[in-house]
Design a protein around this motif. Structure first.
Motif, PDB file in Angstrom:
ATOM      1  N   GLU A 103      92.522 -98.036 112.412  1.00 24.44           N
ATOM      2  CA  GLU A 103      92.768-100.001 113.280  1.00 24.44           C
ATOM      3  C   GLU A 103      93.089-100.529 112.173  1.00 24.44           C
ATOM      4  N   ARG A 133      84.534 -94.863 119.289  1.00 25.48           N
ATOM      5  CA  ARG A 133      85.798 -94.810 119.736  1.00 25.48           C
ATOM      6  C   ARG A 133      86.311 -93.263 119.928  1.00 25.48           C
ATOM      7  N   HIS A 225      84.772-102.914 126.472  1.00 18.72           N
ATOM      8  CA  HIS A 225      85.841-103.284 125.915  1.00 18.72           C
ATOM      9  C   HIS A 225      86.199-102.584 124.636  1.00 18.72           C
ATOM     10  N   GLU A 227      86.317 -99.772 123.340  1.00 19.35           N
ATOM     11  CA  GLU A 227      86.969 -98.727 123.267  1.00 19.35           C
ATOM     12  C   GLU A 227      88.517 -98.537 123.739  1.00 19.35           C
ATOM     13  N   LEU A 228      88.142 -99.599 124.743  1.00 25.52           N
ATOM     14  CA  LEU A 228      89.854 -99.338 126.272  1.00 25.52           C
ATOM     15  C   LEU A 228      90.150-100.376 126.277  1.00 25.52           C
ATOM     16  N   LYS A 229      92.038-100.254 125.950  1.00 22.90           N
ATOM     17  CA  LYS A 229      92.446-100.803 126.485  1.00 22.90           C
ATOM     18  C   LYS A 229      92.767-101.159 127.425  1.00 22.90           C
ATOM     19  N   GLU A 230      92.910-102.470 127.848  1.00 17.80           N
ATOM     20  CA  GLU A 230      93.104-102.845 129.544  1.00 17.80           C
ATOM     21  C   GLU A 230      91.339-103.142 130.381  1.00 17.80           C
ATOM     22  N   PRO A 231      90.511-103.247 130.044  1.00 15.92           N
ATOM     23  CA  PRO A 231      88.735-103.208 130.294  1.00 15.92           C
ATOM     24  C   PRO A 231      89.085-103.189 131.323  1.00 15.92           C
ATOM     25  N   TYR A 234      89.586-100.736 133.958  1.00 16.07           N
ATOM     26  CA  TYR A 234      88.128 -99.888 134.058  1.00 16.07           C
ATOM     27  C   TYR A 234      86.871-100.625 134.515  1.00 16.07           C
ATOM     28  N   TYR A 265      93.561 -93.358 134.785  1.00 12.55           N
ATOM     29  CA  TYR A 265      92.232 -94.561 134.090  1.00 12.55           C
ATOM     30  C   TYR A 265      91.071 -93.629 134.342  1.00 12.55           C
ATOM     31  N   THR A 268      90.924 -90.852 131.720  1.00 12.42           N
ATOM     32  CA  THR A 268      90.458 -91.337 130.511  1.00 12.42           C
ATOM     33  C   THR A 268      88.697 -92.151 130.603  1.00 12.42           C
TER      34      THR A 268
END
Length: 454
Positions: A103, A133, A225, A227-231, A234, A265, A268
């Motif tokens: 990152e 992650r 939050h 691990e994922l985008k758009e938490p 999810y 989603y 994932t």
């Protein structure tokens, strides 16, 4: 240790959900070996380079103090230096929380590939990349599109602990209490450590609900939050699943996300091993339209079943109301999630030892419009089924349980024409009339002691 004994360069990848014990396992592995253990954090590439440089310096000069502001000029120099450590002797080099490093510097995987091919591969290094992650590890380390693809000599997905390891953490607990803990934690070590075995399991939950820092109350949101985008999307999906919305159409209605948009989603979340798509064991998983989603992570299951729907109550300080809901439904939850899971695991273990009446192709669940069988196994080649009934009650199973099992067995036998083998699993054991009838009918009775035998 087989990797250590090989004496050859090894690129090792260890990953799995957060809190599962990867760091503890790797630290124990290198404890009596020549090894450098370094953990990346969420900061800039420059600060990480300085931290890694200092760790390398101290490894090479264990009695010296690190010079002020010491750092290699760039990551390539630092990694070449790390590879040089292992030119003449075996050295384990662990880079923990590797996704944080990616990152901070997206060129790191390509750089490691370059240094691996030019330096590490000719050394005796055991370069170990680890991270929690999961998505980033699979995308940047394991994916066929990534620069490190094909270079890993060993890839290890670290699962939570199996049930028979829980007693090492909680030696005062009975087997029944350990099943309760397993149903809540899924075998994740850090969550198991929440429990004090001088208190009952429910007393521990009550205490955790009153704590402002309890993992039981905030951990899932942190995981998602992290691990994922758009938490938020999810979380909405997991909240709907916690409320029993298991079909695609139900989840779409509950979340406001269209079905076609919902599928990526869900895939994932399946990749992360948070959820799973169950189908009846008689169905082809690639074409079946009978799939029902459920949690595969038991800690998330408990959270989104009991804690997430009660956030407002917790914020208002009404922990007693939340606990009452958990207490009233606890045995049913443990029986459905913990005990049934262990019954299916027992079937898998028995199959691996050739101790079942046949060798099953699949072990799981079966359901249709008329019956639901939560412990079942199938061999299409041998035209054979196992139909199992599991009972998590404080009363011994009687003839009524066998009658219900016979009804289900007759139904699937008529529907598929397969030979049916009947099993009953019980927490409290079996009444004498059932034992006698089971002997006549050839029904296998499996009690708690046999089920949980190490």
């Amino acid at each position: 240790d087989a990797l250590w004994q090989s004496g050859k360069a090894q690129l090792i990848v260890v990953y799995g959900r957060r809190r599962v014990g990867k760091s503890s396992l790797l630290k124990a592995w290198i404890k009596d070996k020549s090894g450098l253990y370094w953990t990346a954090t969420a900061t800039t590439s420059e600060r990480l380079l300085r931290s890694f440089s200092e760790a390398l310096y101290l490894y090479k000069n264990p009695k010296a103090k690190t010079p002020v502001d010491f750092s290699y000029p760039n990551w390539e120099s630092a990694l070449v230096e790390a590879a040089d450590l292992a030119q003449k002797q075996k050295v384990i080099i662990v880079i923990d929380e590797f996704p944080y490093l990616i990152e901070a510097n997206t060129e790191i995987p390509s750089l490691i590939q370059k240094i691996w091919d030019s330096h590490f591969e000719k050394s005796k290094a055991l370069l170990t990349l680890t991270g929690s992650r999961v998505g980033m590890m699979e995308k940047h380390v394991l994916s066929s599109r990534g620069p490190l693809y094909g270079r890993a000599s060993s890839v290890m997905w670290l699962d939570p602990l199996p049930f028979n390891e829980l007693h090492h953490f909680l030696p005062k607990y009975s087997k029944t209490q350990l099943v309760e803990v397993y149903a809540i934690t899924g075998g994740v070590p850090l969550y198991i450590k929440m429990f004090d075995d001088s208190l009952s399991v429910l007393a521990n939950i009550q205490r955790e609900l009153s704590s402002t820092t309890s993992l039981l109350k905030g951990e899932p949101y942190f995981l998602i939050h992290e691990e994922l985008k758009e938490p938020l999307r999810y979380i909405a999906i997991l909240e709907s699943l916690g409320l029993g919305k298991r079909q695609l159409s139900e989840m779409a209605a509950a979340t406001g996300i269209e079905k076609t948009h919902l599928i990526p989603y869900l895939k994932t979340l399946e990749t992360l091993r948070y959820i799973k798509r169950n189908i009846p064991i008689t169905e082809n998983k690639n074409v079946s339209r009978k799939g029902l989603y459920d949690f595969s992570d038991l800690f998330l299951k408990f959270y989104f079943r009991f804690i997430a729907p009660c956030q407002t109550l917790l914020e208002e300080g009404r922990e007693k109301s939340v606990f009452k809901t958990i207490e009233d439904n606890f045995d049913a939850f443990v029986g459905k999630e913990g005990f049934e899971t262990l019954c299916r695991q027992w079937l898998i273990a028995q199959a691996n030892q050739d101790k079942l009446p046949f060798s099953p192709d699949v072990i799981g669940k079966y359901w249709d419009a008329n019956v639901e069988i939560d412990v079942s196994a199938l061999s299409k080649k041998q035209q054979a089924l196992i139909v199992g009934e599991s009972k998590w009650t404080n009363e011994k199973c009687g003839l009524g349980v066998l009658q219900e099992l016979n009804r289900k067995a007759e139904h699937v036998n008529k529907k598929f024409g397969y030979h049916v083998n009947k099993f009953i699993f019980s927490k409290a054991g079996f009444a004498t009339p059932l034992i006698e009838r089971a002997r006549v009918e050839g029904v296998r009775l499996v009690g708690l002691e046999e089920l949980l035998k190490s």
